[in-house]
Write a protein that holds these residues in place. Structure first.
Motif, PDB file in Angstrom:
ATOM      1  N   UNK A   1     -51.073 -12.586   0.431  1.00  0.00           N
ATOM      2  CA  UNK A   1     -52.387 -12.513   1.082  1.00  0.00           C
ATOM      3  C   UNK A   1     -52.451 -11.397   2.119  1.00  0.00           C
ATOM      4  N   UNK A   2     -51.390 -11.219   2.891  1.00  0.00           N
ATOM      5  CA  UNK A   2     -51.378 -10.170   3.919  1.00  0.00           C
ATOM      6  C   UNK A   2     -51.466  -8.792   3.281  1.00  0.00           C
TER       7      UNK A   2
ATOM      8  N   UNK B   1     -49.640  -2.374  -2.769  1.00  0.00           N
ATOM      9  CA  UNK B   1     -50.404  -2.823  -3.939  1.00  0.00           C
ATOM     10  C   UNK B   1     -49.546  -3.747  -4.798  1.00  0.00           C
ATOM     11  N   UNK B   2     -48.277  -3.387  -4.968  1.00  0.00           N
ATOM     12  CA  UNK B   2     -47.382  -4.220  -5.785  1.00  0.00           C
ATOM     13  C   UNK B   2     -47.234  -5.616  -5.167  1.00  0.00           C
ATOM     14  N   UNK B   3     -47.095  -5.668  -3.855  1.00  0.00           N
ATOM     15  CA  UNK B   3     -47.011  -6.976  -3.185  1.00  0.00           C
ATOM     16  C   UNK B   3     -48.331  -7.734  -3.317  1.00  0.00           C
ATOM     17  N   UNK B   4     -49.422  -6.999  -3.218  1.00  0.00           N
ATOM     18  CA  UNK B   4     -50.734  -7.643  -3.314  1.00  0.00           C
ATOM     19  C   UNK B   4     -50.937  -8.230  -4.701  1.00  0.00           C
TER      20      UNK B   4
ATOM     21  N   UNK C   1     -59.771 -11.645  -2.563  1.00  0.00           N
ATOM     22  CA  UNK C   1     -58.554 -12.343  -2.997  1.00  0.00           C
ATOM     23  C   UNK C   1     -57.802 -12.902  -1.778  1.00  0.00           C
ATOM     24  N   UNK C   2     -57.671 -12.080  -0.748  1.00  0.00           N
ATOM     25  CA  UNK C   2     -56.960 -12.519   0.452  1.00  0.00           C
ATOM     26  C   UNK C   2     -57.715 -13.630   1.171  1.00  0.00           C
TER      27      UNK C   2
ATOM     28  N   UNK D   1     -57.023  -3.955   0.864  1.00  0.00           N
ATOM     29  CA  UNK D   1     -58.482  -3.938   0.963  1.00  0.00           C
ATOM     30  C   UNK D   1     -58.960  -3.032   2.082  1.00  0.00           C
ATOM     31  N   UNK D   2     -58.292  -3.106   3.229  1.00  0.00           N
ATOM     32  CA  UNK D   2     -58.672  -2.266   4.363  1.00  0.00           C
ATOM     33  C   UNK D   2     -58.421  -0.790   4.051  1.00  0.00           C
TER      34      UNK D   2
END
Length: 471
Positions: free
Chosen positions: A43-44, A35-38, A72-73, A50-51
């Motif tokens: 994008x990955x 989540x922090x990276x998102x 977003x991705x 999301x999945x």
């Protein structure tokens, strides 16, 4: 009798094969780091988060958040996010259904080469009104051909279905070509269609039905005494002999020159006198366009006559009536006849059980979706050895669709499907070994099954194999 698998079942099979879990069996801590990276714009990571929200992996399931992260991705050009965002719009996952938006996102990914999106977009055009979009077989062919060029077995099979069943684009030679391509990729249903097309002369010489009066020529019978006695009895009004002689002409057996026109003529004489086998065979001739022009309405008339009799021909007629009503989008009526066929013992009993599982899963067209009923019939077909049903029964157990969720039992059914040559079963069994779902993690076994699935043209298996090797 060869299996003529309904197009809806085929298409649903291909679609659900693309709906397998994508998120790894990760911990809540790993999810939080994702989540922090998102949130930082990766994008990955946005796709993975999301999945996870969609499938309830390491976090409580939240379809709305799943949609937001996938969007977003996708906006950043992530192909798999675009594909899964399109699915959200198509099925109303976290957002209001919109086939227009689904097509837009499928197209964005498909134009960049995403094989799943190419298949999905082709399928929307292929099903047309049934999927709340204008039917366009030419557009469907275009997208299926792109996916087929990447080895997608389902697209190859559906190309065969279009060329076999289309009114405007019917080309049995092309149908045979694509069925053979699908069979080469491991599609068992394709081989059944090949056998039936070859049986009526496709690929050998043009199958042309000439209009005009039927001529009963003794020259067509070259001398077998049993055939001659049957012909004499038939000409003197023996109903059973008329049916048997119709079969001789249809199959070209016992020295009889194959002639579908004469076959239909003899079946008609017997059918009009109430012979259920002749009624079934005459209905089948109209159903597949053998010796007469294809006409589902006339086929249904004769199948109904035969289905009224408690005999094997009546049981088979019930199955084909179910297929006709399914093709005409009268699902409630289709279920009525398929139930009758599924509860009897014939060469199509297991197929009828499988198709009931499919119809109750998707619902619509006068039939309420019922996952419990779907799971019941799918399990029966699976227990009777239907490979694709074994795969779907595994999916039901893995996801808890109409049955109690049981990952270990799911793996057992994926294994049965895989061992029976089903590429989707091989893919999912490989995934289970790779993620340790329902079975202890085993990299070697995961690779073994994924390679088998990939060799059959299963693009999702190849994609997961690449990710597994990259870990």
């Amino acid at each position: 009798m060869n299996n003529r698998r309904p197009l809806l079942a085929t298409a649903l099979s291909a679609t659900l094969a693309r709906c397998m879990l994508l998120a790894a069996d990760i911990t809540p801590e790993q999810f939080q780091r994702g989540v922090e990276r998102a949130e930082s714009g990766n994008a990955e990571a946005q796709f993975a988060v999301g999945i996870c929200y969609r499938d309830g992996t390491a976090v409580e399931r939240d379809e709305k958040k799943a949609f937001e992260w996938l969007e977003k991705s996708a906006e950043q050009g992530h192909l798999k996010a675009q594909y899964n965002l399109a699915r959200c719009y198509e099925y109303g996952i976290g957002v209001r259904k919109s086939i227009i938006e689904a097509k837009r996102w499928y197209r964005r990914a498909a134009e960049k080469g995403d094989v799943d999106s190419q298949f999905a977009l082709g399928y929307i055009f292929y099903k047309g009104e049934e999927r709340f979009s204008e039917k366009d077989e030419k557009a469907a062919i275009g997208w299926f051909e792109k996916a087929a060029a990447q080895g997608d077995a389902s697209s190859r099979f559906l190309l065969g279905c279009i060329y076999e069943g289309s009114i405007k684009l019917c080309d049995l030679d092309k149908a045979l070509y694509w069925y053979r391509e699908a069979a080469a990729a491991g599609d068992k249903s394709a081989q059944a269609r090949i056998d039936e097309l070859v049986a009526i002369g496709v690929g050998k010489e043009p199958t042309i039905v000439s209009p005009g009066p039927i001529v009963y020529a003794e020259a067509d019978i070259v001398g077998d005494s049993n055939v001659e006695r049957t012909r004499v009895k038939a000409e003197h009004g023996d109903v059973s002999a008329q049916t048997v002689l119709g079969g001789f002409y249809a199959e070209g057996t016992l020295g009889v020159k194959q002639d579908y026109l004469l076959s239909v003529a003899w079946y008609r004489l017997a059918a009009e006198q109430g012979d259920p086998l002749a009624q079934f065979e005459l209905g089948l001739a109209y159903y597949i366009g053998r010796g007469v022009e294809e006409d589902y309405d006339v086929a249904a008339k004769w199948f109904i006559e035969a289905a009224g009799e408690p005999c094997p021909a009546g049981d088979l007629a019930s199955y084909f009536l179910g297929e006709i009503y399914e093709r005409q989008n009268e699902f409630a009526e289709a279920v009525k006849w398929l139930r009758k066929a599924a509860e009897q013992k014939s060469s199509q009993t297991t197929n009828a059980q499988f198709e009931l599982g499919i119809l109750y899963h998707v619902g619509g067209h006068g039939l309420a979706a019922d996952l419990n009923e779907s799971a019941k019939w799918m399990e029966r077909a699976a227990e009777n050895g239907h490979a694709k049903a074994q795969f779907f029964h595994g999916v039901n157990l893995l996801m808890g669709y109409g049955v109690e969720q049981d990952a270990k039992a799911a793996v057992a059914w994926f294994r049965k499907a895989a061992e029976n040559g089903d590429a989707d079963g091989q893919h999912q069994l490989g995934w289970c070994y790779g993620e340790g779902v329902g079975v202890e993690k085993d990299y070697g076994k995961a690779v073994e099954w994924l390679r088998k699935a990939a060799a059959s043209g299963n693009a999702a298996a190849q994609e997961y194999l690449d990710k597994l090797n990259a870990r």
